[in-house]
Design an enzyme around this catalytic site. Structure first.
Site, PDB file in Angstrom:
ATOM      1  N   CYS A   1     -11.998  13.539   4.885  1.00 30.30           N
ATOM      2  CA  CYS A   1     -12.994  12.503   5.157  1.00 30.30           C
ATOM      3  C   CYS A   1     -13.004  12.283   6.668  1.00 30.30           C
ATOM      4  O   CYS A   1     -11.931  12.147   7.290  1.00 30.30           O
ATOM      5  CB  CYS A   1     -12.648  11.226   4.411  1.00 30.30           C
TER       6      CYS A   1
ATOM      7  N   CYS B   1       0.867  -1.175   0.000  1.00 32.24           N
ATOM      8  CA  CYS B   1       0.000   0.000   0.000  1.00 32.24           C
ATOM      9  C   CYS B   1       0.906   1.228   0.000  1.00 32.24           C
ATOM     10  O   CYS B   1       1.666   1.434   0.942  1.00 32.24           O
ATOM     11  CB  CYS B   1      -0.862  -0.070   1.260  1.00 32.24           C
TER      12      CYS B   1
ATOM     13  N   CYS C   1     -11.117   9.309   8.511  1.00 30.54           N
ATOM     14  CA  CYS C   1      -9.751   8.958   8.078  1.00 30.54           C
ATOM     15  C   CYS C   1      -8.695   9.740   8.855  1.00 30.54           C
ATOM     16  O   CYS C   1      -8.770  10.958   8.965  1.00 30.54           O
ATOM     17  CB  CYS C   1      -9.618   9.225   6.577  1.00 30.54           C
TER      18      CYS C   1
ATOM     19  N   CYS D   1      -5.946   0.375   7.004  1.00 27.61           N
ATOM     20  CA  CYS D   1      -6.557   1.425   6.177  1.00 27.61           C
ATOM     21  C   CYS D   1      -6.939   2.630   6.995  1.00 27.61           C
ATOM     22  O   CYS D   1      -7.620   2.508   8.002  1.00 27.61           O
ATOM     23  CB  CYS D   1      -7.871   0.919   5.597  1.00 27.61           C
TER      24      CYS D   1
ATOM     25  N   CYS E   1      -3.216  15.116   3.252  1.00 28.43           N
ATOM     26  CA  CYS E   1      -4.296  15.087   2.257  1.00 28.43           C
ATOM     27  C   CYS E   1      -5.077  16.390   2.361  1.00 28.43           C
ATOM     28  O   CYS E   1      -5.249  16.918   3.460  1.00 28.43           O
ATOM     29  CB  CYS E   1      -5.218  13.894   2.531  1.00 28.43           C
TER      30      CYS E   1
HETATM   31  N1  SAH Z   1      -7.446   8.956  -0.829  1.00 25.63           N
HETATM   32  C1  SAH Z   1      -7.760   7.722  -1.451  1.00 25.63           C
HETATM   33  C2  SAH Z   1      -6.809   6.603  -1.112  1.00 25.63           C
HETATM   34  C3  SAH Z   1      -6.320   6.509   0.301  1.00 25.63           C
HETATM   35  S1  SAH Z   1      -7.500   6.026   1.512  1.00 25.63           S
HETATM   36  C4  SAH Z   1      -9.184   7.339  -1.121  1.00 25.63           C
HETATM   37  O1  SAH Z   1      -9.803   7.979  -0.281  1.00 25.63           O
HETATM   38  O2  SAH Z   1      -9.669   6.418  -1.754  1.00 25.63           O
HETATM   39  C5  SAH Z   1      -7.601   4.261   1.260  1.00 25.63           C
HETATM   40  C6  SAH Z   1      -8.895   3.637   1.756  1.00 25.63           C
HETATM   41  O3  SAH Z   1      -8.947   3.591   3.188  1.00 25.63           O
HETATM   42  C7  SAH Z   1     -10.124   4.405   1.317  1.00 25.63           C
HETATM   43  O4  SAH Z   1     -11.120   3.546   0.840  1.00 25.63           O
HETATM   44  C8  SAH Z   1     -10.541   5.060   2.595  1.00 25.63           C
HETATM   45  O5  SAH Z   1     -11.885   5.409   2.534  1.00 25.63           O
HETATM   46  C9  SAH Z   1     -10.235   3.995   3.602  1.00 25.63           C
HETATM   47  N2  SAH Z   1     -10.180   4.477   4.987  1.00 25.63           N
HETATM   48  C10 SAH Z   1      -9.805   5.701   5.408  1.00 25.63           C
HETATM   49  N3  SAH Z   1      -9.875   5.764   6.755  1.00 25.63           N
HETATM   50  C11 SAH Z   1     -10.288   4.555   7.202  1.00 25.63           C
HETATM   51  C12 SAH Z   1     -10.497   3.996   8.492  1.00 25.63           C
HETATM   52  N4  SAH Z   1     -10.279   4.694   9.592  1.00 25.63           N
HETATM   53  N5  SAH Z   1     -10.913   2.719   8.570  1.00 25.63           N
HETATM   54  C13 SAH Z   1     -11.094   1.993   7.445  1.00 25.63           C
HETATM   55  N6  SAH Z   1     -10.883   2.457   6.210  1.00 25.63           N
HETATM   56  C14 SAH Z   1     -10.484   3.727   6.074  1.00 25.63           C
HETATM   57 FE1  SF4 Z   2      -7.732  11.782   1.934  1.00 25.47          FE
HETATM   58 FE2  SF4 Z   2      -8.266   9.932   3.767  1.00 25.47          FE
HETATM   59 FE3  SF4 Z   2     -10.249  10.987   2.350  1.00 25.47          FE
HETATM   60 FE4  SF4 Z   2      -8.529   9.314   1.157  1.00 25.47          FE
HETATM   61  S1  SF4 Z   2      -9.953   8.802   2.822  1.00 25.47           S
HETATM   62  S2  SF4 Z   2      -9.262  11.289   0.359  1.00 25.47           S
HETATM   63  S3  SF4 Z   2      -6.615   9.852   2.256  1.00 25.47           S
HETATM   64  S4  SF4 Z   2      -8.925  12.090   3.801  1.00 25.47           S
END
Ligand code: SAH
Ligand code: SF4
Length: 393
Positions: A141, A130, A144, A366, A137
């Site tokens: 979200c 990964c 995250c 993740c 970022c």
């Molecule tokens: N920015 C991109 C890629 C990085 S995040 C994106 O958002 O797709 C990679 C994955 O991890 C995404 O599907 C995101 O939604 C998920 N993710 C983020 N925070 C998480 C968490 N706390 N628990 C589980 N999955 C999470």
């Molecule tokens: Fe950025 Fe996390 Fe949202 Fe992916 S899931 S776009 S890394 S804030």
């Protein structure tokens, strides 16, 4: 001690100004490699392509980090290469191994630029790496951890490739094996939004997928996005990578809360963009990621709405149990709820594996990635980058 390298700018410097850090050849595309050899007057223009091909195999198939190992290159040429360039890896600030075998590296690619890469065994064909595409970022979200870290900057293609090289070094996987690989898949699911850094991501994929090098097929490279709709078509055309969409909700009001980017690109636009993704077929399905948040998006009604939303799209759904991080505002859905959700999707005709959380004990799962790198004023950073590199021990 390792060598602190700035992989981002050095390759462009003319010979006279290369005082501190030598240009690093290990993260350049083939074309950039040929250009760098000529610009440094190490190779004559008419020989550039041939030399670049020769060096390419050493760098990306054999993984060498020392020109002296290039046994079919004349001694004098090796000396000139070593004088003008380096192949050194970035510094590994920290290496952690989870009890489930997941490995995480914190890599410093330049002063103040630290990124995490995670190797997860038994995922994909053999094991997935990964990789991060940005430090921090710009999107926030709410579930995250990376989203709580402001964007420091985009990574260069070299800095993305370096993550693969570091993992390969650690796994002892040079020369690049054709079969029985431990690192078989790459997922752009680390820190950052890859589609806000498409040039570097596409450049890195060109290097990683090259058949005479690391040779990871584009079909085993997945780019995950939170839904930057205008970049979907360019992503498919430039990389032919597999697409993953971080969906997480089936209606706009909830998705806006979880993935604020949804205000800019609402679900209808996102789904239209996905349907038009180049090469989409039953053999090349899109993955929808859906994080399971207790009492937020995990009801049977939402599972049914998900089946409706995806109708007609060659897709699989990846259910991700929410991984908590310090201060996170959500809880993970109960296991029974996740299984019931998956069963509805399965009955609707969608494969919906539940992603087993991996590496949680080392915050490698993740959405748990975050480095200490903070945005410093560009002028301060430039000053730090001009400082001489640390000497090799
Ligand atoms: N920015 C991109 C890629 C990085 S995040 C994106 O958002 O797709 C990679 C994955 O991890 C995404 O599907 C995101 O939604 C998920 N993710 C983020 N925070 C998480 C968490 N706390 N628990 C589980 N999955 C999470
Ligand atoms: Fe950025 Fe996390 Fe949202 Fe992916 S899931 S776009 S890394 S804030």
């Amino acid at each position: 001690m390792g060598v602190t390298l700035d992989l981002s700018h050095a390759a462009n410097l003319p010979r006279a100004t290369r005082t501190a850090a030598k240009p690093n050849l290990s993260g350049l595309t083939r074309a950039e490699l040929a250009t760098a050899l000529v610009a440094a007057q190490v190779v004559r223009p008419e020989k550039a392509k041939m030399r670049a091909t020769q060096l390419w195999r050493w760098i990306h198939h054999y993984g060498v980090t020392d020109f002296a190992q290039m046994t079919d290159v004349a001694k004098e040429m090796r000396a000139s290469l070593a004088e003008a360039f380096t192949l050194a890896r970035p510094e590994i600030v920290e290496r952690q191994v989870s009890k489930d075998g997941t490995r995480k590296w914190l890599i410093r690619t330049a002063p103040g630029i630290e990124v995490e890469a995670v190797y997860i065994p038994d995922v994909g064909r053999a094991g997935a790496l990964c990789v991060s595409s940005q430090v921090g970022c710009t999107l926030n979200c709410t579930f995250c951890h990376t989203g709580t870290q402001a964007l420091v900057r985009n990574l260069t293609a070299a800095e993305i490739v370096a993550q693969v090289q570091v993992a390969r070094d650690d796994l002892g996987e040079w020369p690049s094996p054709k079969e029985d690989r431990r690192l078989s898949n790459i997922v752009f699911m680390g820190m950052g939004e890859p589609l806000y850094n498409l040039d570097s991501v596409a450049g890195a994929i060109d290097i990683i997928a090259d058949n005479e090098g690391i040779a990871i097929s584009r079909r085993r490279i997945t780019v995950s996005t939170s839904g930057v709709v205008p970049e979907l078509q360019p992503l498919g055309e430039r990389t032919q990578a597999m697409l993953a969409i971080s969906l997480h909700a089936t209606n706009d009001p909830l998705r806006e809360q979880l993935v604020p980017l949804n205000k800019k690109y609402p679900l209808a636009e996102l789904m239209a963009g996905v349907r038009a993704y180049p090469g989409l077929s039953n053999a090349k399905r899109v993955t929808f990621e859906y994080v399971m948040l207790k009492g937020v998006n995990d009801s049977p009604a939402e599972a049914k709405a998900l089946v409706q939303l995806l109708k007609g799209i060659p897709a699989k759904i990846n259910l991700i149990p929410f991984n908590p991080w310090p201060g996170s505002p959500y809880e993970c859905s109960d296991w029974g709820t996740i299984e019931a959700f998956a069963a509805i999707l399965n009955r609707g005709g969608y494969a919906s594996p539940i992603r087993t959380p991996r590496g949680r004990d080392i915050l490698a799962a993740c959405g748990q990635l975050k480095s200490e790198s903070e945005k410093v004023r560009a002028s301060v950073r430039r000053k730090a980058e001009r400082a001489p590199a640390a000497p090799e021990a």
